[in-house]
Structure formats: C-alpha cells, structure tokens
Write a protein that holds these residues in place. Sequence first.
Motif, PDB file in Angstrom:
ATOM      1  N   GLY A 322      34.718   2.921  23.497  1.00  0.00           N
ATOM      2  CA  GLY A 322      35.303   2.005  24.522  1.00  0.00           C
ATOM      3  C   GLY A 322      35.559   2.631  25.817  1.00  0.00           C
ATOM      4  N   ILE A 323      36.424   3.739  25.566  1.00  0.00           N
ATOM      5  CA  ILE A 323      36.907   4.574  26.481  1.00  0.00           C
ATOM      6  C   ILE A 323      35.814   5.349  27.345  1.00  0.00           C
ATOM      7  CG2 ILE A 323      38.261   6.529  27.214  1.00  0.00           C
ATOM      8  CD1 ILE A 323      40.330   5.922  24.993  1.00  0.00           C
ATOM      9  N   CYS A 324      34.631   5.619  26.521  1.00  0.00           N
ATOM     10  CA  CYS A 324      33.732   6.447  27.215  1.00  0.00           C
ATOM     11  C   CYS A 324      32.772   5.297  28.171  1.00  0.00           C
ATOM     12  CB  CYS A 324      32.526   6.917  26.173  1.00  0.00           C
ATOM     13  SG  CYS A 324      33.312   8.377  25.122  1.00  0.00           S
ATOM     14  N   PHE A 325      32.542   4.217  27.723  1.00  0.00           N
ATOM     15  CA  PHE A 325      32.048   2.988  28.656  1.00  0.00           C
ATOM     16  C   PHE A 325      32.984   2.756  29.664  1.00  0.00           C
ATOM     17  CE2 PHE A 325      29.689   1.490  24.522  1.00  0.00           C
ATOM     18  CZ  PHE A 325      28.419   2.051  25.172  1.00  0.00           C
ATOM     19  N   GLY A 326      34.017   2.681  29.646  1.00  0.00           N
ATOM     20  CA  GLY A 326      34.994   2.499  30.720  1.00  0.00           C
ATOM     21  C   GLY A 326      34.953   3.533  31.650  1.00  0.00           C
ATOM     22  N   ILE A 327      34.937   4.769  31.243  1.00  0.00           N
ATOM     23  CA  ILE A 327      34.680   5.578  32.404  1.00  0.00           C
ATOM     24  C   ILE A 327      33.409   5.868  32.986  1.00  0.00           C
ATOM     25  CG2 ILE A 327      34.675   8.638  32.424  1.00  0.00           C
ATOM     26  CD1 ILE A 327      36.638   8.450  30.029  1.00  0.00           C
ATOM     27  N   ALA A 328      32.227   5.463  32.218  1.00  0.00           N
ATOM     28  CA  ALA A 328      30.990   5.386  32.788  1.00  0.00           C
ATOM     29  C   ALA A 328      31.142   4.498  33.795  1.00  0.00           C
ATOM     30  CB  ALA A 328      29.992   5.428  31.630  1.00  0.00           C
ATOM     31  N   ALA A 329      31.518   3.160  33.614  1.00  0.00           N
ATOM     32  CA  ALA A 329      31.636   2.137  34.716  1.00  0.00           C
ATOM     33  C   ALA A 329      32.421   2.517  35.879  1.00  0.00           C
ATOM     34  CB  ALA A 329      32.331   0.959  34.165  1.00  0.00           C
ATOM     35  N   TRP A 330      33.398   3.343  35.674  1.00  0.00           N
ATOM     36  CA  TRP A 330      34.107   3.666  36.909  1.00  0.00           C
ATOM     37  C   TRP A 330      33.133   4.648  37.512  1.00  0.00           C
ATOM     38  CZ3 TRP A 330      35.723   8.758  38.012  1.00  0.00           C
ATOM     39  CH2 TRP A 330      36.702   8.849  38.959  1.00  0.00           C
ATOM     40  N   ALA A 331      32.705   5.647  36.744  1.00  0.00           N
ATOM     41  CA  ALA A 331      31.859   6.666  37.715  1.00  0.00           C
ATOM     42  C   ALA A 331      30.673   6.217  38.505  1.00  0.00           C
ATOM     43  CB  ALA A 331      31.429   7.756  36.344  1.00  0.00           C
ATOM     44  N   MET A 332      30.044   5.073  37.736  1.00  0.00           N
ATOM     45  CA  MET A 332      28.869   4.413  38.249  1.00  0.00           C
ATOM     46  C   MET A 332      29.254   3.458  39.268  1.00  0.00           C
ATOM     47  SD  MET A 332      26.488   4.696  35.065  1.00  0.00           S
ATOM     48  CE  MET A 332      24.977   3.933  36.009  1.00  0.00           C
ATOM     49  N   LYS A 333      30.530   3.013  39.587  1.00  0.00           N
ATOM     50  CA  LYS A 333      30.869   2.340  40.344  1.00  0.00           C
ATOM     51  C   LYS A 333      30.364   1.058  40.036  1.00  0.00           C
ATOM     52  CE  LYS A 333      31.537   5.475  43.958  1.00  0.00           C
ATOM     53  NZ  LYS A 333      31.120   5.968  45.397  1.00  0.00           N
ATOM     54  N   LYS A 334      30.562   0.462  38.841  1.00  0.00           N
ATOM     55  CA  LYS A 334      30.193  -0.890  38.336  1.00  0.00           C
ATOM     56  C   LYS A 334      31.084  -1.812  38.195  1.00  0.00           C
ATOM     57  CE  LYS A 334      25.697   0.221  37.409  1.00  0.00           C
ATOM     58  NZ  LYS A 334      24.646  -0.176  38.269  1.00  0.00           N
ATOM     59  N   GLU A 335      31.002  -3.200  38.016  1.00  0.00           N
ATOM     60  CA  GLU A 335      32.158  -3.967  37.904  1.00  0.00           C
ATOM     61  C   GLU A 335      32.826  -3.582  36.620  1.00  0.00           C
ATOM     62  OE1 GLU A 335      34.562  -6.718  38.657  1.00  0.00           O
ATOM     63  OE2 GLU A 335      32.867  -6.695  39.882  1.00  0.00           O
ATOM     64  N   ARG A 336      34.238  -3.558  36.672  1.00  0.00           N
ATOM     65  CA  ARG A 336      34.994  -3.153  35.726  1.00  0.00           C
ATOM     66  C   ARG A 336      36.189  -3.937  35.287  1.00  0.00           C
ATOM     67  NH1 ARG A 336      34.573   0.774  39.544  1.00  0.00           N
ATOM     68  NH2 ARG A 336      36.507   1.382  40.415  1.00  0.00           N
ATOM     69  N   LYS A 337      36.008  -5.130  35.611  1.00  0.00           N
ATOM     70  CA  LYS A 337      37.428  -6.066  35.150  1.00  0.00           C
ATOM     71  C   LYS A 337      37.752  -5.818  33.948  1.00  0.00           C
ATOM     72  CE  LYS A 337      36.359  -9.313  38.873  1.00  0.00           C
ATOM     73  NZ  LYS A 337      35.882 -10.679  39.505  1.00  0.00           N
ATOM     74  N   ALA A 338      36.966  -6.000  32.975  1.00  0.00           N
ATOM     75  CA  ALA A 338      37.484  -6.096  31.546  1.00  0.00           C
ATOM     76  C   ALA A 338      37.827  -4.718  31.209  1.00  0.00           C
ATOM     77  CB  ALA A 338      36.281  -6.580  30.532  1.00  0.00           C
ATOM     78  N   ALA A 339      37.113  -3.469  31.621  1.00  0.00           N
ATOM     79  CA  ALA A 339      37.519  -2.147  31.436  1.00  0.00           C
ATOM     80  C   ALA A 339      38.863  -1.813  31.749  1.00  0.00           C
ATOM     81  CB  ALA A 339      36.360  -1.183  31.948  1.00  0.00           C
ATOM     82  N   VAL A 341      41.481  -3.523  31.621  1.00  0.00           N
ATOM     83  CA  VAL A 341      42.439  -3.893  30.404  1.00  0.00           C
ATOM     84  C   VAL A 341      42.174  -3.190  29.144  1.00  0.00           C
ATOM     85  CG1 VAL A 341      43.163  -5.812  29.225  1.00  0.00           C
ATOM     86  CG2 VAL A 341      42.725  -6.033  31.806  1.00  0.00           C
ATOM     87  N   ALA A 342      40.854  -3.142  29.136  1.00  0.00           N
ATOM     88  CA  ALA A 342      40.299  -2.352  27.632  1.00  0.00           C
ATOM     89  C   ALA A 342      40.627  -1.031  27.481  1.00  0.00           C
ATOM     90  CB  ALA A 342      38.920  -2.732  27.444  1.00  0.00           C
ATOM     91  N   VAL A 343      40.376  -0.139  28.499  1.00  0.00           N
ATOM     92  CA  VAL A 343      40.597   1.163  28.088  1.00  0.00           C
ATOM     93  C   VAL A 343      42.278   1.608  28.048  1.00  0.00           C
ATOM     94  CG1 VAL A 343      40.842   3.374  29.558  1.00  0.00           C
ATOM     95  CG2 VAL A 343      38.759   1.875  29.706  1.00  0.00           C
ATOM     96  N   PRO A 344      43.186   1.027  28.446  1.00  0.00           N
ATOM     97  CA  PRO A 344      44.510   1.205  28.179  1.00  0.00           C
ATOM     98  C   PRO A 344      44.782   0.766  26.644  1.00  0.00           C
ATOM     99  CG  PRO A 344      44.533   0.350  30.387  1.00  0.00           C
ATOM    100  CD  PRO A 344      43.379   0.153  29.862  1.00  0.00           C
ATOM    101  N   MET A 345      44.336  -0.215  26.219  1.00  0.00           N
ATOM    102  CA  MET A 345      44.404  -0.795  24.936  1.00  0.00           C
ATOM    103  C   MET A 345      43.838   0.098  24.019  1.00  0.00           C
ATOM    104  SD  MET A 345      43.562  -4.962  25.434  1.00  0.00           S
ATOM    105  CE  MET A 345      43.777  -5.201  23.695  1.00  0.00           C
TER     106      MET A 345
END
Length: 464
Positions: A322-339, A341-345
């Motif tokens: 989950g952390i890897c997907f969140g980082i990928a979403a941030w790096a690719m500048k994708k929508e990351r509203k759920a990420a 919250v999910a990454v800190p969890m």
Amino acid sequence: MVCQLRGIRHKGRGDTHMVKETAYIIAEDKDFAAKLKGVIESDYIVTLFESPEEAIDEILKKKPDVVVSEMVFSSIDGINFAAGLKEKCLESPLVILTKLHPTPKVAELLGIAGCFNRDLSDEDMLDKIKSLSGWKKRKVSPPQLPIITEGSIGIAIQQLLNEVYNEKKNECLACIGKKDFARALEIATFLRRVFPTDLRTQGLIREIVHSKEAESPKTEQTSFSASREDINRETRAARGAVDSGNLALMLESAKKLLLMEDVKNGIRLLRESVVFSEENPYLAERIVIQKESSPASVLDILCAGSVFLSFFIYPYVFAGVGICFGIAAWAMKKERKAAAVAVPMAVVIIALNFFNFPLLSGMVADWQGKAATRRIFSVEPKIFNPGSDTLIIKYRVKEISPVVITAASSRQSAEILNNKEHDTGVFEIPWKGKTDDGSLIKNNFRVRIKIGDKSFTEKIYTGD
C-alpha cells in the motif's frame, strides 16, 4: 511425376483406375492414427504426423486433398491449430476428429471442412471424410480482425471489444459450470476467432478439450445460432447508420452482431467504422466515452485496498505494498485522496505488528489455523512445478478406514498412497510429481483422495 488430382483416369491394357488423393493424418494417439489410416488408405495416399508442428509446413507447401487432425495434443489443441492454419491461408480442407461432441457451428466459426466426434463406424468415417475432401482448392486471404486505431474511435472500438469479450467469456464459464460443453466450445471458438492473442481464451479452450466430462456429457448439450431475420435487421440498421452518418449507431450494430456470434458481419462493420471515421473525422468526435468528472486513479484504489487487507492478513506485506502504491501515485501525480489517509495508516499497522500488537490479523491467523485443522483434505501449492517443487497433501482420517490418494492428468497418472487400514489423525504427504511410469507429470492434473466411501478432489496447475 505422380499426378494427384481426383478424377484423372490412367488407361492401360483395357483397365482404368482412379489416381488416389492425398490425405495427412495428424494424431499423437498412434493406435487411432493406425486405425484411421486403415480406414481411408484404400481411397487416399496417407501420410502420418505425430504433432501439428511437424505437419504445418508440409500442409501449407504441398496442399494435400484433406487434412485429418485430432483435437488434443500435448503442445496445442485442435482449435488453436485450425485457427492458426486458417490465419496462414490454409487451402486444404481440414477435418478435426475428437472425443468431444462439437456442433457444426465450431467448424463454421473456424472456417474448416468439419469437426465431429470420432466414434463413428469405419464406413461412416470414410464417407464423411470423402464428402469433406471434395472442397475446391482456392486462394484464400487470412481472416479479417478488427482494426484498432488512434483517438476517440480507437477507444470506442477497444471498449466495445472488451465488453463483447467479457460478456461471452462469462457465458462460456456459465456453460462449463452447467456441463454444457458443446455450447461452451462454440463460445470459446468464437473468442479464439475474434481475439486470437488473448491468453484467457486459451485457458477456456484447454479447460473444455481436456475435460473427461465433456467426452461423455450427462447433461443436455446445446447450440446457438442467431436467426437470419435478426442478423438482417442489424445489418439494415448498420446501413442506415452509414447513410445518416451516425457512427455511434454503426458501433452499436457491430456489437450486437458480434454478440450474436456473426463474426463476418461484425468485424466488417467495425472495419468500415474506422474507415468511415477517418474519411469523416468530425464524426469521431461525436462518440462520447463516459467518464466521471474526477475519477479515482487505479494507484489510489490499489493503495487503499492493500492497506485495508493488511488489517486482516499479511500485515507487513499488504501495508508495504500500500505504501508503494501511494508513493507511485504521488510520483506520477495521480489522484491520491485515499492514499493520503491509507499511507499513514499503513505505517501505524507496521509499527503495531512490530511490537506484537497485530490488530485483526492475529485473530484471522488463529481462525485460519483452526479452519485448516477442520478441513479433511487440502493440497498446496495450487501452481506446482514437477521435479523442483514439492506438493504437500494434507488430510484427516476420523476413523480407521482405507485411504487411496491418486494424481491424474489427461494422459498420466500416479498412485501416491494406498493404505487399506489407515490410522486416525491428521497426516501430511509430500509428492515431487513422479507418475507410475517414472516420468514427471506434465499437464494440469487433479489430486483425488478417497477416505472410506467419501472422495475429494483438488485441481492443480503445472508451471513456474
């Protein structure tokens, strides 16, 4: 030079005789090949091949008067073999013989001379082959496939084809579940014809042609053919759409024709849609692909889903993913509203598990352990590489009774255990994949255990 054209007569000393036609027989089953050769060699010059691979070049080069092939081979199935030959402009009539019970529609979809059950009398078999080998050879073109192009029209066609594939695949799986293998084979053949490179179709075909139940079905076997009236209605609607410049209606008609398994007209209409849109580019912009105003990105969804699963199973693995997907979403500048919250969890979950506070994952692990002990029979792994992996067979015997464990594929078998008075308890047996003849099992197989009068079966897939 020997002339091999049927109907030419050679005369000499008052007698006449017909020059025999040529026939190629392709079969791994040597007994069946020898029997079939004996049936037809009075009328044909017969050449035997043990595999499709060694026959393909000869067929395309020498163009025999008839090619007779089995359905099942160790390397390929008859459906893919026939479709591949047609894609290479096969001119000779091809007949597929099988232990299954295919409908005439299978041969129609493949564009071959025939496909039928091989359990015929010798006389009927010869008559059938002779009637099908009379096709006039002609130059043929490879079957047309849909054109995938750029822009709006390309997206629309790809979306249409995906919808057709998913609907027909689900219908095929439903037919397999109902043991209607004749209809399932029709659908799988249609999918192979329209989607030749989709590996999911290969799996469906293998599931059907290797099924022992399909050889002797106990349920009603059905077939489907759209009425000529329905097909004509859709083709008329398509022509009207062309005349009015309604590209969306052209695609809708193409989809309906493909769902009716009218391959020829459906693909023709898709190809015309592409050409029509290229000649009238402004029409392509009128196709609306519905999208949400702010859709969640795939990476965002995967991030949230992975972290959610980490609450219950494999907390380190899923939280880390989950952390890897969140980082990928941030790096690719994708929508990351759920990420967001999910990454800190996920970080909190990893920390809690590190300090032996596993939240719900510990409870789930305990429940899984108890459930495993209650199971009578289990086999792991489900994907097994014979020779290098070890298959672990676990089972529980409640009372002293005979226990027999076997493994069998379509061509190989192995007796793993045969104990006529097995003790009670939970047991575990390792197996490396060696069959009764000393070789390693090659194809997907089923492990079957019989404890007293009860039987249980698990399907295992071979591969890395």
